[in-house]
Design an enzyme around this catalytic site. Sequence first.
Site, PDB file in Angstrom:
ATOM      1  N   GLY B 491       0.798  -1.231   0.000  1.00  0.00           N
ATOM      2  CA  GLY B 491       0.000   0.000   0.000  1.00  0.00           C
ATOM      3  C   GLY B 491       0.823   1.270   0.000  1.00  0.00           C
ATOM      4  O   GLY B 491       0.331   2.331   0.394  1.00  0.00           O
ATOM      5  N   GLY B 736       5.511  -4.611   8.532  1.00  0.00           N
ATOM      6  CA  GLY B 736       5.241  -5.474   7.394  1.00  0.00           C
ATOM      7  C   GLY B 736       5.968  -6.807   7.371  1.00  0.00           C
ATOM      8  O   GLY B 736       5.700  -7.632   6.499  1.00  0.00           O
ATOM      9  N   GLU B 737       6.909  -7.031   8.295  1.00  0.00           N
ATOM     10  CA  GLU B 737       7.597  -8.320   8.239  1.00  0.00           C
ATOM     11  C   GLU B 737       7.916  -8.939   9.592  1.00  0.00           C
ATOM     12  O   GLU B 737       7.951 -10.161   9.716  1.00  0.00           O
ATOM     13  CB  GLU B 737       8.852  -8.246   7.361  1.00  0.00           C
ATOM     14  CG  GLU B 737       9.916  -7.261   7.803  1.00  0.00           C
ATOM     15  CD  GLU B 737      11.165  -7.369   6.927  1.00  0.00           C
ATOM     16  OE1 GLU B 737      11.562  -8.488   6.582  1.00  0.00           O
ATOM     17  OE2 GLU B 737      11.751  -6.319   6.592  1.00  0.00           O
TER      18      GLU B 737
END
Lengths: 182, 793
Positions: B491, B736-737
Site C-alpha cells: 500500500g 510489514g515483516e
Amino acid sequence: MSYLETISIEDTANVAKIEPKGRSRFITLSINGERHEITVKPRKMLIEVIRDTVGLTGTKGSCSSGTCGACTVLLSGRPVLSCITLAVECDGKEIRTVEDLAENGKLSALQEAFLDQGAVQCGFCTPGMLMSATALLERHSKPSLAQIKKGLEGNLCRCTGYNAIVDAVLQVSGQGVTPVMK
Amino acid sequence: MSELKFVGKSFKRKDGPDKVTGRALYSEDVKLPGILIGRVLRSPHPHARIVSIDTSRAKALPGVKAVITVEDTKGIKHGFVETPRYPADQEVLARGKVVHVGEELAAVAAVDSFTAQQALELINVEYEILPGVFDPEKAMDPEAPKIHPSHPKIADKEPFSNIGGKTECGWGDVEKGFAESDYVREDRYESQLRTHGYLEPHVTLAHWESDKLNIWTSSMGTFVKRAKLAKTLDLPYSSVRIHKTYVGGTFGGKIDLYSHEYCAARLSILTGRPVRIVASREEIFSAYRHSQPLIVEVKTGVKNDGTIVAQQLRVINNAGAYRGSGVVVVFLAWGFTMAPYRCPNLKYEGYSVYTNYTVRAPQRGHGCPKVRFAIESQLDMIAEALGIDPITIRLRNARQPSEDLPNGDNVHNGNLPECIRVAAEKSDLLKKYGEARKSPQTGHIRRGIGIGVSAYFGGSLIYPNSSGVMVKMNDDGSAIVLTGAIDVGQGAETVICQIVAEELAIGMEDVKIISSDTDTTPQDIGAWVSGMTYITGNAARQAAGNARAKLIQVASEQMNAPVEDLWVEDKAVFNRQNPQQRMTYDQVFAASVATHRGDTIIGEGFWRTMRDVPTHPSLATTKGRWTENYAFSAQVAEVEVDIETGEAKLVKALTVHDCGFPVNPALVKGQVDGQVSMAMGHAFMEEVITRNGYTLNPNWLDYRMPTIHNMAASEDADVITEEYRVGEPYRTKEVGEGLVSGILAAMANAVYDATGVRLYTTPFSPERILSGLKKLEPSKTTGVRDQQSPEVL
Ligand code: FES
Ligand code: FES
C-alpha cells in the site's frame, strides 16, 4: 532424470506453446461477449489464447499447473483453470474474464467489496479470486462460511491470509459485514 | 493543529480499481513488438567443474538469435552485500564450476519458447562432478568439500571450512553471568527451508533502444535493480531505466539481482530486440532463492524471579552456494536477540556457511522468526521451571521506553511492556494457559494458548540510503507526486498520497502518483528494509510541505498578509486572522507564474533514518548505529491439536504491536493478517524438501501453502506511541515483516500448552507432534518426566 527434463515436462504453458505437430484447428470463442475466431494448435491452453492472442492480460498465470487458481476464468458460467484447459475444448463456448466484471467503467458490487475490505494487496490473485467468487455468488446468493471456503479453496493468496476476502464476499452478499476502508 | 483528515484513516487503495479490473500491468503484461523469448540453461548438478560449454549447435538452430555464456559477459561480479569485507562474489553466469542445482550457465533468445527450449538442449556442457556438501555443520568440517574458501579474516583464526562470513559480538561476562544465575538451560532449535510463495513468478522484459536499456521486472526496489544491472553490464546508470510495473508479491524474494534479469538485458543488447524471460514455478522452487534455515543454539541464565542474567547464542546459517544475504542474517539474528529483552551479559556468534544449495535471499522477517522461536520457546520453559507465568517473565525482562540499546540506538517511545500487557488482557492468556494440561481431557482435540514477543528495526541505511519525493502542483490546484517507492502490495502509493493530501489540505482524488520509475522519479530505498512509511513518507511530507510553503509565500504577497498568519485548507490559502481572505490554489499557482517570472510550484523532500549519523553498522562486529525505528510486538496464538492425527492448527491470533501509529489502519491490518497466515505456514505446513541439493516438491501440490481452509481468526491492536502533526517529522515503525516472528513462537508455545509436547524444529508436522506425544506416554505411567533433556524432534 535431469533437471532440464523436469522443466520441460512441468512447464506446461511452454510445452503448449511449442507443440510443433498437431494440425491447427479453427475455433470460435465468445470472450466477455465478443466473438473471436481463432486458429489454434490443439495443445494451446486457454490462458494463452486469452492473454496472448486476444490480449486480455487481466487473467494471470502463476503456476501453469492447476495449483493456484490465479488463472481462473468462467467457462459457460463455471470456474475453470485456464492454464490447464485446452483452448479447443472451449470451441463455441462463452468465457468471462475479470475484464467483464465492471460495467461501462463502473465497478461491480463484488469489486467494490474487495476494495472496501482490503481484500486486495499485491493483486495478483485478485482476478482469479474475483472470478471464483462471482461463480460462487451465482450459485449461492448468501453463501455460508463453509460455502465460501469451498468456492474459493482453489485460489491461493499469499498476501491477505484470506480474512479480508471472506469479509468481502460476506459484505457483497449482505451478511452484516460493513466496509472497513473509505 | 487541526484534526487530521487523511493520516490515520483507512483510505482505500489508490491502485485498487486497476487491480480489480485487470487493468494493472504486471511485468508479464507488457507487450512490445518483435519480442524474443529467452530461456536459461541451468546446472543439473549441485557441485561440478565445468570442463567445457559448446554452444555452436544451439547458435546454428534456425530461430535462435543469440546465445550467451559467461564468456559473453564483462565478468563483473555482484552480491547482495558489496562491502570491503564482503565484496561482490557472484558472476551473472557460472564460470569454471557450478555450485548448486539450477545455477545459470547460459541463456538463449529465440523467436519462440519452443525454439529457445530446443536451443538449450543443444548446448553441450561437459562436467566433472565434485562432491557436494549440504549440511552446514558438515560443511564446516575442515575435511569437507570446499565450495569457496573460508573468509580470509575467519580462516586465519578458526579451522572451519566454507565460512562465508561471521558475526561476533558480546558484552559483560557471560561465564560470570551463568555462574551468578539461579537457573541455566541450553537448547537447540532448527528451522526448515521455505519459499516466499509470491504469486507472480519472476519475469523480466528487457528492451535496448540505441543508448537506453529499458527494463520491466518483478522487483522490490527499482533503484537497487538499476544499480546492479548497470554495474554488471558496465553501463552508466543513465543508460538503464527500470520502468514501473505492478508487482505480484515479493516477501524478500525479489531484491537481489537475478541472473535471468541480466540475461534478458544482455540478450536484448546483442539482438537489438525486446527479450522476455519468465521463470516457471518449478524453476522458482528448484533454482531460485529461498529462506535461510538456521540452527540456533541458545543458553540462558536467569535469577529465580526470571530476570535474564546472561545469554549465549551460536547461530549457524545454511546459506547456500554464494554469500547472498547469509552474512546479513547472522548479523540480524543478533539484533533480533538483543532488541526485546535486557541482557547484561551476552556472547553471540553467528556463522554463515556455504553449502551446495541455491543462494539464499531475505525472506519476510529475515531471520527474526527463527530467532524469536528459539528464545521465546526457551523463555516459556524457563518460566515453567521457575514456576513463573509467561507474562510475568516477559514483563520482567522487556525493555522499557527510552532505553538505550547496546549498539547505541535508542528505542525512543517504543513500548514493549504495554504490548505485552494489552496482549495478556485481550487474550485472557493467564486464565486459559495451562488449562489443557491440568485436568484429564476428553476427546482428541486439545486447545492451547501461547505468547511470543518480537522487535523489528525499520528503515536502516542501505543502498540508496535515502528517499526523495517531488510534489508538482498543477495549475488547477491538484498535485502529482513523484516517488521511487514501489507498491508490492503493502500500500505504499496509498500511504504516500494520504500524507501529501494531509500536508497540502487537498483531497485524495486531487493527488495522483507516479512511482518507481528510475528515470522520472527520485531515488528511493524500495520496499525491502521496512522503512517506506517512515522514510519515503517523511520525504513526501517534506515535499508537500515545501510546495505548501511556496504556495503560502506567493499568497502572502498577493494578499498582503504576513506568512505567519496564513495557512491552508480545502485547496486554498487563507488568513487565520481573517478567514474570509483566501486564495484558491489555482489562483495562487497562476499568480506565481505571473509574478515570479514564470515559476511553477514544485516541492521537494528527502529523508533517511539517522540523518546526522553517517555510519553503517559493521556486519562482522555489530558496532555502529543501526536505526531510530524499533517496532515492538506481543502476539498470542490459540491452537488446536488433534492428538490422534497430530494435526495442529492455528485457531485464533492476536497481534498487539507498536508501529508508532498507523497511517492507514486497514492497510496495517492487512499486513498483520498476511503475516499471521505466513507464520502459520511456517509453523505447520511449509517445507521445501530437498535431497542433495535437489528440490523434491517443486510445486504447490507438494509444497503446502495456507489455503482458505487454513484461515485463522486474526485480531490486531495498536499500541500508539507516536503521533502525526502536520509540518513536523514523525516516527513510524516497521509493521510489514517482523510480525511473522512472535506469532510463530506463540504457536510453538501454544502447541506445548495444548499437549505438553515441546518442539525444537519447524514445521510442527503431525509426525513431530505424534512422536512428541509418544515420548510423553511412558512418563505418564511412571510419573517421571525428564525436563532437562529435551528431545530434538
Ligand atoms: S496458473 Fe493456473 S492454476 Fe496456477
Ligand atoms: S493479494 Fe497478493 S496474492 Fe492475493
